[in-house]
Scaffold this motif. Sequence first.
Motif, PDB file in Angstrom:
ATOM      1  N   VAL A  24     -26.279  41.808 -26.663  1.00  0.00           N
ATOM      2  CA  VAL A  24     -25.874  42.799 -27.657  1.00  0.00           C
ATOM      3  C   VAL A  24     -27.071  43.657 -28.043  1.00  0.00           C
ATOM      4  O   VAL A  24     -28.172  43.147 -28.286  1.00  0.00           O
ATOM      5  CB  VAL A  24     -25.303  42.123 -28.926  1.00  0.00           C
ATOM      6  CG1 VAL A  24     -24.944  43.170 -29.977  1.00  0.00           C
ATOM      7  CG2 VAL A  24     -24.076  41.295 -28.567  1.00  0.00           C
ATOM      8  N   ILE A  25     -26.863  44.976 -28.089  1.00  0.00           N
ATOM      9  CA  ILE A  25     -27.844  45.914 -28.632  1.00  0.00           C
ATOM     10  C   ILE A  25     -27.393  46.229 -30.052  1.00  0.00           C
ATOM     11  O   ILE A  25     -26.338  46.823 -30.269  1.00  0.00           O
ATOM     12  CB  ILE A  25     -27.924  47.191 -27.789  1.00  0.00           C
ATOM     13  CG1 ILE A  25     -28.394  46.849 -26.366  1.00  0.00           C
ATOM     14  CG2 ILE A  25     -28.870  48.207 -28.438  1.00  0.00           C
ATOM     15  CD1 ILE A  25     -28.370  48.020 -25.409  1.00  0.00           C
ATOM     16  N   TRP A  26     -28.201  45.809 -31.036  1.00  0.00           N
ATOM     17  CA  TRP A  26     -27.788  45.929 -32.435  1.00  0.00           C
ATOM     18  C   TRP A  26     -28.110  47.291 -33.032  1.00  0.00           C
ATOM     19  O   TRP A  26     -27.384  47.776 -33.893  1.00  0.00           O
ATOM     20  CB  TRP A  26     -28.465  44.842 -33.276  1.00  0.00           C
ATOM     21  CG  TRP A  26     -28.154  43.454 -32.804  1.00  0.00           C
ATOM     22  CD1 TRP A  26     -28.976  42.620 -32.123  1.00  0.00           C
ATOM     23  CD2 TRP A  26     -26.922  42.758 -32.969  1.00  0.00           C
ATOM     24  NE1 TRP A  26     -28.347  41.428 -31.850  1.00  0.00           N
ATOM     25  CE2 TRP A  26     -27.070  41.485 -32.367  1.00  0.00           C
ATOM     26  CE3 TRP A  26     -25.702  43.071 -33.564  1.00  0.00           C
ATOM     27  CZ2 TRP A  26     -26.060  40.546 -32.345  1.00  0.00           C
ATOM     28  CZ3 TRP A  26     -24.689  42.123 -33.547  1.00  0.00           C
ATOM     29  CH2 TRP A  26     -24.865  40.881 -32.945  1.00  0.00           C
TER      30      TRP A  26
ATOM     31  N   ALA B 281     -32.417  44.250 -29.506  1.00  0.00           N
ATOM     32  CA  ALA B 281     -31.392  43.518 -28.757  1.00  0.00           C
ATOM     33  C   ALA B 281     -31.616  42.022 -28.883  1.00  0.00           C
ATOM     34  O   ALA B 281     -32.736  41.552 -29.091  1.00  0.00           O
ATOM     35  CB  ALA B 281     -31.405  43.937 -27.287  1.00  0.00           C
TER      36      ALA B 281
ATOM     37  N   SER C   8     -14.562  48.933 -25.365  1.00  0.00           N
ATOM     38  CA  SER C   8     -15.628  49.922 -25.153  1.00  0.00           C
ATOM     39  C   SER C   8     -15.092  51.293 -24.779  1.00  0.00           C
ATOM     40  O   SER C   8     -15.673  51.990 -23.959  1.00  0.00           O
ATOM     41  CB  SER C   8     -16.615  49.428 -24.089  1.00  0.00           C
ATOM     42  OG  SER C   8     -16.052  49.398 -22.793  1.00  0.00           O
TER      43      SER C   8
ATOM     44  N   THR D 121     -17.938  47.553 -20.775  1.00  0.00           N
ATOM     45  CA  THR D 121     -18.511  46.487 -21.600  1.00  0.00           C
ATOM     46  C   THR D 121     -17.486  46.124 -22.669  1.00  0.00           C
ATOM     47  O   THR D 121     -16.320  46.511 -22.584  1.00  0.00           O
ATOM     48  CB  THR D 121     -19.828  46.960 -22.246  1.00  0.00           C
ATOM     49  OG1 THR D 121     -19.550  48.054 -23.122  1.00  0.00           O
ATOM     50  CG2 THR D 121     -20.819  47.408 -21.190  1.00  0.00           C
TER      51      THR D 121
ATOM     52  N   THR E 129     -21.470  50.944 -29.066  1.00  0.00           N
ATOM     53  CA  THR E 129     -21.958  50.743 -30.427  1.00  0.00           C
ATOM     54  C   THR E 129     -22.818  51.865 -30.974  1.00  0.00           C
ATOM     55  O   THR E 129     -23.099  51.877 -32.172  1.00  0.00           O
ATOM     56  CB  THR E 129     -22.771  49.439 -30.500  1.00  0.00           C
ATOM     57  OG1 THR E 129     -23.824  49.494 -29.528  1.00  0.00           O
ATOM     58  CG2 THR E 129     -21.886  48.238 -30.223  1.00  0.00           C
TER      59      THR E 129
ATOM     60  N   SER F 231     -22.474  47.021 -25.457  1.00  0.00           N
ATOM     61  CA  SER F 231     -22.849  45.618 -25.658  1.00  0.00           C
ATOM     62  C   SER F 231     -21.838  44.695 -25.017  1.00  0.00           C
ATOM     63  O   SER F 231     -20.662  45.032 -24.877  1.00  0.00           O
ATOM     64  CB  SER F 231     -22.956  45.302 -27.151  1.00  0.00           C
ATOM     65  OG  SER F 231     -24.088  45.929 -27.724  1.00  0.00           O
ATOM     66  N   ASN F 232     -22.318  43.490 -24.676  1.00  0.00           N
ATOM     67  CA  ASN F 232     -21.503  42.472 -24.004  1.00  0.00           C
ATOM     68  C   ASN F 232     -20.907  42.991 -22.683  1.00  0.00           C
ATOM     69  O   ASN F 232     -19.695  43.119 -22.555  1.00  0.00           O
ATOM     70  CB  ASN F 232     -20.391  41.979 -24.935  1.00  0.00           C
ATOM     71  CG  ASN F 232     -20.885  41.026 -25.984  1.00  0.00           C
ATOM     72  OD1 ASN F 232     -21.724  40.179 -25.716  1.00  0.00           O
ATOM     73  ND2 ASN F 232     -20.385  41.162 -27.196  1.00  0.00           N
TER      74      ASN F 232
ATOM     75  N   ALA G 130     -25.207  44.130 -22.415  1.00  0.00           N
ATOM     76  CA  ALA G 130     -25.998  45.216 -22.976  1.00  0.00           C
ATOM     77  C   ALA G 130     -26.326  46.240 -21.890  1.00  0.00           C
ATOM     78  O   ALA G 130     -26.977  45.909 -20.898  1.00  0.00           O
ATOM     79  CB  ALA G 130     -27.286  44.661 -23.590  1.00  0.00           C
TER      80      ALA G 130
END
Length: 703
Positions: free
Chosen positions: A63-65, A79, A313, A337, A341, A355-356, A358
Amino acid sequence: MRWMKLLLPALVGMTLAADQPSATFSSFNDWLGAETRGVRIGADGRLTLAPSLRRVAQLPEGVIWSAVPDGTGGAYLSAGTEGKIFRYSGGQVRPVGQVKGGIVFAMARLGQDLILAPTGEGKLLRMTANGDVKPFADIEAKVVWSLAVDGDNVLAAGGAERGAVLVQAREGSSRLLASLPDETAFTALAPDGQGGWYLGSHGRGLVLRYSRQGDRLETLMDTPFEEVRALAVVDGQLYIGADNGLTPKFSTGQLERREGYLQAAETGAAMRSAVLRMDRDRVPETLWQSAQSQVYALMAWKGQLLVGTGNRSRIFGIPLGTERRNDPFASLQELGTAQATAFLPSGGDMLVVGSNPAELHLLSEAQATEGTLESRIIQGAPLADWGRAYLTSEQPQGTNVELQFRTGSTETPDATWSPWTPPLRSGERPALPPARCAQFRLRLTSTRGGATPVVEGVDLHWAPRNLAPVWAGVDIMPPGLVITRNAPPDDIGIERVPLSTQKLIPALGYAGAEKRSFRRGGQSFVFHVNDPNGDALAFDIRLLPEHGSPMALEKGWKERFFTFDTLPVPDGRYRLEVTASDAPSAPFNAALTSLWVTPPFLVDHTPPAIAELTAVPEGGGLRVKFTARDETSLLKEAAVSADGEHWLQIAPEDRVFDQQEERFDVLVPRDQVRGDRILVKAVDQNNNEQTASVSVGGAGKAR
């Protein structure tokens, strides 16, 4: 037909033609369960080629937050769950550094450095481009969801023990600008263009405005959602991305994996997210909403508002101009993905964060030259013959649409599925064997810049393959137990029913209006049979004697229970043959049958015989002896009585009722005997009963 009722809820746009199922794909909701790459789905359901999208980088973390521009067309990324920071530049991703503490949900670029907010630390950190980290300021927020730079100041929106807080920080110091104890946290932050800030909250999903004049915080909107995750200001209008249930997933450090959409938008289903607009007069309007997607990011680009969603996504586009009247929204692209995000401008293109897993993707205004759409899985349960698909499309010169088909027996395509057919003409029958599931694929191509084919819809036809009824078994009820829709007129009443059968009557648990009673000679059966197609069933029933010819009892019987009178039938062993047919629902030339034959059961109307009956005084009692024999079944009960009303149950000499002939020898106390006669009774397993009497001191007559 019943199987049609079972299939209807799972098929979008399904119609019935001559009792045969079909599915129409033409509206936006019809395509919700599809997998798309390079295909744009308009609000009107029309398919065209999408803006070009290509993957440019991957990260090992799931995940890229948070993502912020690096100022040169690249991006800084936080991440994973260990505070790792990466930089994407020149088509490459490299690690920059790592901070202690929890997940970094928010970052901002201050000059050439990064300001980071690790979760749970209550502080901001400063990281140089070389990865060196030093403290920036202590703040009153434990979780920071959004950071923004205002000159030399950094604004942090998040949550603390006192609730939602907005904090201003400078090197070495900070101060609280606003707090909202009733909300969990401020989750979104955007400048209002007038020196103030728009805020979104988690709790009641509020939209607020903070003004520096008097440090004033005012509520602009109470959305019908739990949280406001994204804000964007375009031409003085505020766009709001609101969600239900998203912040708790962030807080656990695990966003959901990519999941399948519902196959149809359920009527009355609770909305998971929406995009709202508040105009300059603060009048709100709902632009888009979804029962499946959740909003993660908003960004204005090329005359439209991009909406990044999960957990499919998809990138939606909402026109910002007057063209919205004709095309209010569209699904522009799909990353592949779980979540889209964040959006970051990159020259004239848009960098899209997924993400999921990334990933980074580059979205271009240029149109893709190829796109594919794989439909949701279509159920033809339990088995179907798949027919023709009709494609309605416009194909300008230089463009093309291909239709392919495949089938399988699992709900998710795997190696057991058939390969895709060669491209089919509209209305061409696919050469595929019957199967439980099917899927079609559309491939849109263009060799001319800007030209695109347009798919208006696909109509698909199939016929469920009729399958024979499946038997689980037939229950043989105890003799005398009668099951009918209405109690028989000669019902003899519960007080005469054997105790073992009395216990069964209330415990059978049949639904509906069936009646349970007892009648001598009655024999009942309960059918356990299922039709895979859900067809109505009828039963042909025959009685099979151990010796002799079968006897027809019923034809076309509709109930799942059956009772017949055995009194006209000779004693002996029999089986019941039941043929289940789906003829009441299936076409006559496609009806199928299935046969079940029961284990043997006994028909016995003849009572036992009683012989050698004597009653002789002995001491203070009366010695009673007799023999009981039944020609067909075992004995199960015996008793003695002085008056025929009050009976004493007795056991055979060997204590066990396990033979067709039993001997009895019992000393009856004298106080149980009245008069000079004794009666005895014997009962067999089919409840046939025989009595005999004897004078005290004499011998009884055989019966």
